[in-house]
Write a protein that holds these residues in place. Structure first.
Motif, mmCIF file in Angstrom:
data_model
loop_
_atom_site.group_PDB
_atom_site.id
_atom_site.type_symbol
_atom_site.label_atom_id
_atom_site.label_comp_id
_atom_site.label_asym_id
_atom_site.label_seq_id
_atom_site.Cartn_x
_atom_site.Cartn_y
_atom_site.Cartn_z
ATOM 1 N N TYR A 1 2.304 3.692 6.319
ATOM 2 C CA TYR A 1 1.505 2.680 7.036
ATOM 3 C C TYR A 1 2.083 1.281 6.947
ATOM 4 O O TYR A 1 1.747 0.429 7.762
ATOM 5 C CB TYR A 1 0.054 2.688 6.531
ATOM 6 C CG TYR A 1 -0.190 1.964 5.221
ATOM 7 C CD1 TYR A 1 0.374 2.407 4.031
ATOM 8 C CD2 TYR A 1 -1.011 0.841 5.154
ATOM 9 C CE1 TYR A 1 0.134 1.755 2.832
ATOM 10 C CE2 TYR A 1 -1.257 0.176 3.954
ATOM 11 C CZ TYR A 1 -0.682 0.650 2.795
ATOM 12 O OH TYR A 1 -0.920 0.008 1.608
ATOM 13 N N ARG A 2 2.946 1.028 5.977
ATOM 14 C CA ARG A 2 3.525 -0.312 5.849
ATOM 15 C C ARG A 2 4.551 -0.592 6.939
ATOM 16 O O ARG A 2 4.938 -1.728 7.150
ATOM 17 C CB ARG A 2 4.240 -0.460 4.500
ATOM 18 C CG ARG A 2 3.351 -0.253 3.315
ATOM 19 C CD ARG A 2 2.786 -1.576 2.848
ATOM 20 N NE ARG A 2 2.143 -1.406 1.552
ATOM 21 C CZ ARG A 2 1.042 -2.053 1.190
ATOM 22 N NH1 ARG A 2 0.451 -2.880 2.014
ATOM 23 N NH2 ARG A 2 0.514 -1.860 0.011
ATOM 24 N N VAL B 1 -11.733 3.853 0.835
ATOM 25 C CA VAL B 1 -10.586 3.208 0.199
ATOM 26 C C VAL B 1 -9.401 3.187 1.177
ATOM 27 O O VAL B 1 -8.717 2.164 1.330
ATOM 28 C CB VAL B 1 -10.220 3.949 -1.109
ATOM 29 C CG1 VAL B 1 -8.828 3.572 -1.587
ATOM 30 C CG2 VAL B 1 -11.257 3.660 -2.188
ATOM 31 N N PHE C 1 -6.777 -4.213 5.391
ATOM 32 C CA PHE C 1 -6.192 -5.364 4.709
ATOM 33 C C PHE C 1 -4.701 -5.501 5.021
ATOM 34 O O PHE C 1 -4.175 -6.612 5.046
ATOM 35 C CB PHE C 1 -6.459 -5.314 3.200
ATOM 36 C CG PHE C 1 -7.878 -5.681 2.859
ATOM 37 C CD1 PHE C 1 -8.352 -6.953 3.150
ATOM 38 C CD2 PHE C 1 -8.747 -4.777 2.276
ATOM 39 C CE1 PHE C 1 -9.670 -7.305 2.857
ATOM 40 C CE2 PHE C 1 -10.059 -5.118 1.983
ATOM 41 C CZ PHE C 1 -10.520 -6.389 2.271
ATOM 42 N N SER D 1 -8.987 -1.292 -4.610
ATOM 43 C CA SER D 1 -7.890 -0.709 -3.837
ATOM 44 C C SER D 1 -7.081 -1.792 -3.130
ATOM 45 O O SER D 1 -5.853 -1.714 -3.078
ATOM 46 C CB SER D 1 -8.405 0.352 -2.872
ATOM 47 O OG SER D 1 -8.728 -0.205 -1.631
ATOM 48 N N ALA D 2 -7.752 -2.816 -2.602
ATOM 49 C CA ALA D 2 -7.005 -3.903 -1.951
ATOM 50 C C ALA D 2 -6.036 -4.532 -2.950
ATOM 51 O O ALA D 2 -4.883 -4.812 -2.617
ATOM 52 C CB ALA D 2 -7.973 -4.939 -1.388
ATOM 53 N N PHE E 1 -3.122 -1.938 -3.971
ATOM 54 C CA PHE E 1 -2.135 -1.731 -2.905
ATOM 55 C C PHE E 1 -1.311 -2.986 -2.652
ATOM 56 O O PHE E 1 -0.148 -2.895 -2.260
ATOM 57 C CB PHE E 1 -2.804 -1.215 -1.625
ATOM 58 C CG PHE E 1 -3.181 0.232 -1.721
ATOM 59 C CD1 PHE E 1 -2.202 1.204 -1.890
ATOM 60 C CD2 PHE E 1 -4.509 0.650 -1.669
ATOM 61 C CE1 PHE E 1 -2.538 2.551 -2.002
ATOM 62 C CE2 PHE E 1 -4.855 1.990 -1.782
ATOM 63 C CZ PHE E 1 -3.866 2.945 -1.946
ATOM 64 N N GLU E 2 -1.876 -4.147 -2.870
ATOM 65 C CA GLU E 2 -1.082 -5.378 -2.761
ATOM 66 C C GLU E 2 -0.019 -5.409 -3.873
ATOM 67 O O GLU E 2 1.133 -5.752 -3.621
ATOM 68 C CB GLU E 2 -1.982 -6.619 -2.830
ATOM 69 C CG GLU E 2 -1.250 -7.954 -2.901
ATOM 70 C CD GLU E 2 -0.360 -8.282 -1.691
ATOM 71 O OE1 GLU E 2 -0.495 -7.620 -0.641
ATOM 72 O OE2 GLU E 2 0.481 -9.193 -1.815
ATOM 73 N N LEU F 1 1.346 -2.811 -5.314
ATOM 74 C CA LEU F 1 2.379 -1.835 -4.945
ATOM 75 C C LEU F 1 3.297 -2.394 -3.863
ATOM 76 O O LEU F 1 4.519 -2.211 -3.907
ATOM 77 C CB LEU F 1 1.744 -0.532 -4.442
ATOM 78 C CG LEU F 1 1.019 0.344 -5.452
ATOM 79 C CD1 LEU F 1 0.585 1.638 -4.783
ATOM 80 C CD2 LEU F 1 1.895 0.653 -6.664
#
Ligand SMILES: C[S@@+](CC[C@H](N)C(=O)[O-])C[C@H]1O[C@@H](n2cnc3c(N)ncnc32)[C@H](O)[C@@H]1O
Ligand SMILES: C[S@@+](CC[C@H](N)C(=O)[O-])C[C@H]1O[C@@H](n2cnc3c(N)ncnc32)[C@H](O)[C@@H]1O
Lengths: 195, 195
Positions: free
Chosen positions: A107-108, A154, A161, B157-158, B161-162, B164
């Protein structure tokens, strides 16, 4: 009760940052706390309207996790996935289906600065086969762990975001109402002021 | 039952990507589905061990949302927030408290490539005052909506994932076991193989 000036200012400031070209479509996400968390994240992300395809027999319930966000983000129901996909495509949305299969894209590495709809699947079985076929692209969030998938709310938040991050980088996050057409802005402001 | 080679390979491949210097500390997060979703996200993010301060009277329960992730990410209990903060600081962690106050920093503008612990607060009242004082930095996820806060598992999770994302950009995500000391790697591999 008359509308207080402070309240009016608050409502306007939220609407000024609403984004009409970023949304989610949930296919048979049934658990109230998941749907509630998703709606709350949509509100926080500035999503103007969310979309759902539900199983026909159930009425939808939200719980305290929603914190009333369902009042601020309408959840539009579609009778099936075909109708939902058509509706969104007509409005120019690109449909990103979440899919844990091997040929999905990290997804990135997708661009969410254009009209973007993230399509999320049921807790138990994920996106249906017909839904998968209707998508413009298949994306996934890389998993480093033993458990195969994320909780659906999640996953929704990771995607929303990331879209916000990209739009912040590209300078396309609305601040003054640029995120929606003027007549819709006026209509919603009126509805929010006099519910 | 003997350990199948395929299973052994799978366990190793997960452990190869575990990250010992990224974690979360939850302060009185009580709802089973929230804690379950957080543990599942930790597993997916590669968190080696998570931390908690609980109210003393309760035993912890997970539900189906966890999908068994609690078996793969130990949740270490601390008797109070002071003990938890001390434990993490001794290991070199920087504590990022989540805080909706005005002087907190937008979470996108912090660097999470070093040892990072995100500290999350209770569903009802957020981080306690004593916890807030123990933090190295206060961060928040910007909110564009009417509802004041996110669901706690969504916020977790935000943040993860940031972290990561930043580590992927900086090329510091472990792929071959570099994320943890060798003797811990061997110990955990043994425990996973022969539970
Ligand atoms: C719990 S998952 C469904 C798991 C199901 N067993 C499957 O194989 O698809 C429910 C939904 O969460 C979202 N989801 C979960 N993990 C994801 C991931 N790693 N990447 C993208 N979406 C994910 C997807 O929308 C998925 O349909
Ligand atoms: C539901 S919130 C607590 C709300 C509480 N009324 C308050 O004022 O703090 C529970 C936890 O979720 C996390 N959280 C929620 N929204 C957040 C945001 N926008 N930024 C950072 N963390 C957030 C924080 O860890 C918070 O302690």
């Amino acid at each position: 009760m008359p509308l207080l000036p402070r309240r009016f200012k608050k409502l306007k400031s939220i609407l000024n940052r609403r984004i009409s070209d970023l949304t989610i479509l949930v296919e048979q996400v049934e658990k109230p706390h998941n749907l509630s968390a998703i709606m709350r994240t949509c509100d926080a992300a500035g999503v103007l309207e969310a979309h759902a395809v539900a199983r026909e027999t159930k009425t939808r319930t939200f719980n305290s996790t929603a914190q009333g966000s369902q009042k601020w983000v309408p959840l539009k129901d579609h009778k099936n996935i075909e109708a939902a996909a058509l509706f969104l495509k007509k409005q120019g949305f690109k449909l990103y289906g979440t899919n844990l299969s091997v040929d999905a894209i990290d997804y990135r590495y997708c661009d969410y600065t254009g009209p973007t709809a993230f399509v999320l699947g049921a807790e138990k079985w994920g996106l249906s086969e017909p839904a998968t076929r209707l998508m413009d692209a298949a994306i996934y969030i890389p998993m480093r762990g033993m458990v195969q998938s994320l909780n659906v709310s999640v996953a929704a938040s990771a995607l929303l975001f990331e879209a916000l991050r990209q739009r912040e980088v590209s300078g396309t996050l609305p601040q003054n109402g640029e995120g929606l057409p003027n007549e819709i802005y006026e209509k919603i402001l009126f509805e929010w002021c006099y519910p």
